[in-house]
Design a protein around this motif. Structure first.
Motif, PDB file in Angstrom:
ATOM      1  N   UNK A  40       0.687  -1.193  -0.043  1.00  0.00           N
ATOM      2  CA  UNK A  40       0.250   0.352  -0.439  1.00  0.00           C
ATOM      3  C   UNK A  40       1.044   1.536  -0.027  1.00  0.00           C
ATOM      4  N   UNK A  41      -0.130   2.698  -0.326  1.00  0.00           N
ATOM      5  CA  UNK A  41       0.823   4.024   0.076  1.00  0.00           C
ATOM      6  C   UNK A  41       1.254   3.748   1.529  1.00  0.00           C
ATOM      7  N   UNK A  42       2.950   4.820   1.385  1.00  0.00           N
ATOM      8  CA  UNK A  42       2.897   5.228   2.779  1.00  0.00           C
ATOM      9  C   UNK A  42       1.948   5.637   3.115  1.00  0.00           C
ATOM     10  N   UNK A  43       1.534   7.169   2.371  1.00  0.00           N
ATOM     11  CA  UNK A  43       0.069   7.584   3.184  1.00  0.00           C
ATOM     12  C   UNK A  43      -0.985   6.772   3.762  1.00  0.00           C
ATOM     13  N   UNK A  82      -2.188  -4.785  -8.875  1.00  0.00           N
ATOM     14  CA  UNK A  82      -1.925  -3.224  -7.295  1.00  0.00           C
ATOM     15  C   UNK A  82      -1.912  -2.425  -8.707  1.00  0.00           C
ATOM     16  N   UNK A  83      -0.748  -1.298  -9.802  1.00  0.00           N
ATOM     17  CA  UNK A  83      -0.564  -0.616 -10.366  1.00  0.00           C
ATOM     18  C   UNK A  83      -2.093  -0.742 -11.516  1.00  0.00           C
ATOM     19  N   UNK A  84      -2.495  -1.903 -11.875  1.00  0.00           N
ATOM     20  CA  UNK A  84      -3.173  -1.422 -13.535  1.00  0.00           C
ATOM     21  C   UNK A  84      -4.244  -2.363 -13.271  1.00  0.00           C
ATOM     22  N   UNK A  85      -4.483  -2.815 -11.552  1.00  0.00           N
ATOM     23  CA  UNK A  85      -6.025  -3.155 -11.371  1.00  0.00           C
ATOM     24  C   UNK A  85      -6.425  -4.628 -12.859  1.00  0.00           C
ATOM     25  N   UNK A 273       2.540  -8.622  -7.047  1.00  0.00           N
ATOM     26  CA  UNK A 273       1.328  -9.548  -7.563  1.00  0.00           C
ATOM     27  C   UNK A 273       1.469  -9.952  -8.675  1.00  0.00           C
ATOM     28  N   UNK A 274       2.765  -8.560  -9.907  1.00  0.00           N
ATOM     29  CA  UNK A 274       3.427  -8.880 -10.826  1.00  0.00           C
ATOM     30  C   UNK A 274       4.647  -9.232 -10.707  1.00  0.00           C
ATOM     31  N   UNK A 275       5.339  -8.465  -9.919  1.00  0.00           N
ATOM     32  CA  UNK A 275       6.567  -9.347  -9.133  1.00  0.00           C
ATOM     33  C   UNK A 275       7.184 -10.359  -9.100  1.00  0.00           C
ATOM     34  N   UNK A 276       5.842 -11.687  -8.156  1.00  0.00           N
ATOM     35  CA  UNK A 276       5.800 -12.630  -8.238  1.00  0.00           C
ATOM     36  C   UNK A 276       5.582 -13.700  -9.103  1.00  0.00           C
ATOM     37  N   UNK A 277       4.851 -12.612 -10.443  1.00  0.00           N
ATOM     38  CA  UNK A 277       4.654 -13.626 -11.970  1.00  0.00           C
ATOM     39  C   UNK A 277       5.630 -13.712 -12.290  1.00  0.00           C
ATOM     40  N   UNK A 278       5.914 -12.694 -12.890  1.00  0.00           N
ATOM     41  CA  UNK A 278       7.760 -12.833 -13.198  1.00  0.00           C
ATOM     42  C   UNK A 278       8.724 -14.098 -12.935  1.00  0.00           C
TER      43      UNK A 278
END
Length: 306
Positions: A40-43, A82-85, A273-278
């Motif tokens: 999540x975002x730091x904010x 999380x970025x592109x949904x 999730x994308x890092x895990x997929x790659x």
């Protein structure tokens, strides 16, 4: 029958490797701390973090989460970006053709030229030509990929204006990235072919073939090269797997829209999730290529079947 057991054993080893990689990929996210805080975002507020944990199932026991992750991975569901949904696997598949094109082009030209240079160096061992080829090979392995890529851009794009500096779309866009990516592999294949061929040319059966009056060209093509290919195929298989898994530096420098660039962007945006997929895709490529290399061993060297 022995060949079948050999292949079955290699396939089972591949499955064990994939299981281990899936576990490492999953638990690595938790080793970095709270996965919700990382993703999540730091904010983000505490309420948003808690809602995200609940939605992602992070409140469940870790073994339950891993079982759910493994079941989803077996069905091809590797999570949502999380970025592109969008499904992470779909994003990866979109980038795969660009990386495959770059990888195959780099491997093709470097392999062909490497075989030629390595064979010439082995035949003309300790000559001036052999010395020059070895110097070129050493330089190719010593020059960093990013530095060579920048030199190519400066010379061919900025000074001569012959080639586009980045992007994809035509054959001209492919020339510099494939040269930068394949230069190291050219040098490695050249040296390996030379060393392997010199060793094979010293075998007794090669001396026997020469004593029978068989021409040198036929000895090299029909006898020596086939036996010299086994270590070369191993290296080529690993090179192709690493290239297909994502050529990070080359794709970033030339803005090549492949898997490597997708991985870097996912890390920068904490899109796990994308890092895990790659990572899982890269591991699967290595396992499959290793399996194909083992099959090539059986074909090239009948003694392995025994």
């Amino acid at each position: 029958m022995k060949t079948l057991s050999f292949i079955t054993g290699r396939a089972l080893q591949g499955l064990v490797v994939m299981f281990g990689v899936s576990a490492i990929v999953f638990f690595a996210l938790f080793l970095t701390g709270d996965p919700a805080a990382m993703m999540m975002s730091p904010d983000a507020s505490r309420a948003e973090l808690e809602a995200f944990r609940q939605a992602m199932g992070f409140n469940d026991p870790i073994w339950v989460q891993y079982g759910r992750f493994l079941a989803s991975a077996l069905t091809g569901e590797l999570g949502t970006s999380l970025r592109f949904q969008r499904p992470a696997l779909g994003l990866l598949i979109e980038r795969l053709p660009a990386t495959a094109l770059l990888a195959m082009t780099a491997l093709l030209w470097s392999s062909l030229l490497g075989f030629v240079l390595g064979t010439i160096a082995a035949i003309r061992k300790n000559s001036a030509i052999d010395f020059a080829i070895r110097i070129i090979s050493l330089l190719g392995q010593a020059i960093p990929v990013f530095w060579l890529a920048l030199l190519l851009i400066i010379f061919f794009s900025l000074k001569l204006r012959w080639l586009p500096s980045s992007g994809i779309g035509s054959a001209a866009h492919l020339i510099m990235p494939s040269i930068a990516l394949g230069a190291y592999y050219l040098s490695a294949i050249t040296r390996l072919v030379r060393a392997s061929l010199i060793e094979v040319l010293g075998e007794n059966y090669i001396r026997t073939a020469r004593a029978k009056g068989i021409s040198s060209w036929r000895i090299i093509v029909h006898h020596a090269l086939r036996n010299a290919l086994i270590p070369v195929i191993t290296v080529q298989g690993m090179y192709f797997a690493s290239l297909l898994g994502g050529a990070l530096v080359t794709e970033m420098i030339f803005a090549w829209p492949g898997i490597g660039r997708l991985a870097v962007e996912a890390i920068q945006n904490r899109d796990f999730p994308v890092v895990q997929a790659v990572v899982l895709f890269a591991a699967a490529v290595f396992v499959i290529v290793n399996f194909l290399v083992d099959l090539a061993y059986v074909w090239l060297n009948p003694r392995i079947r025994l």
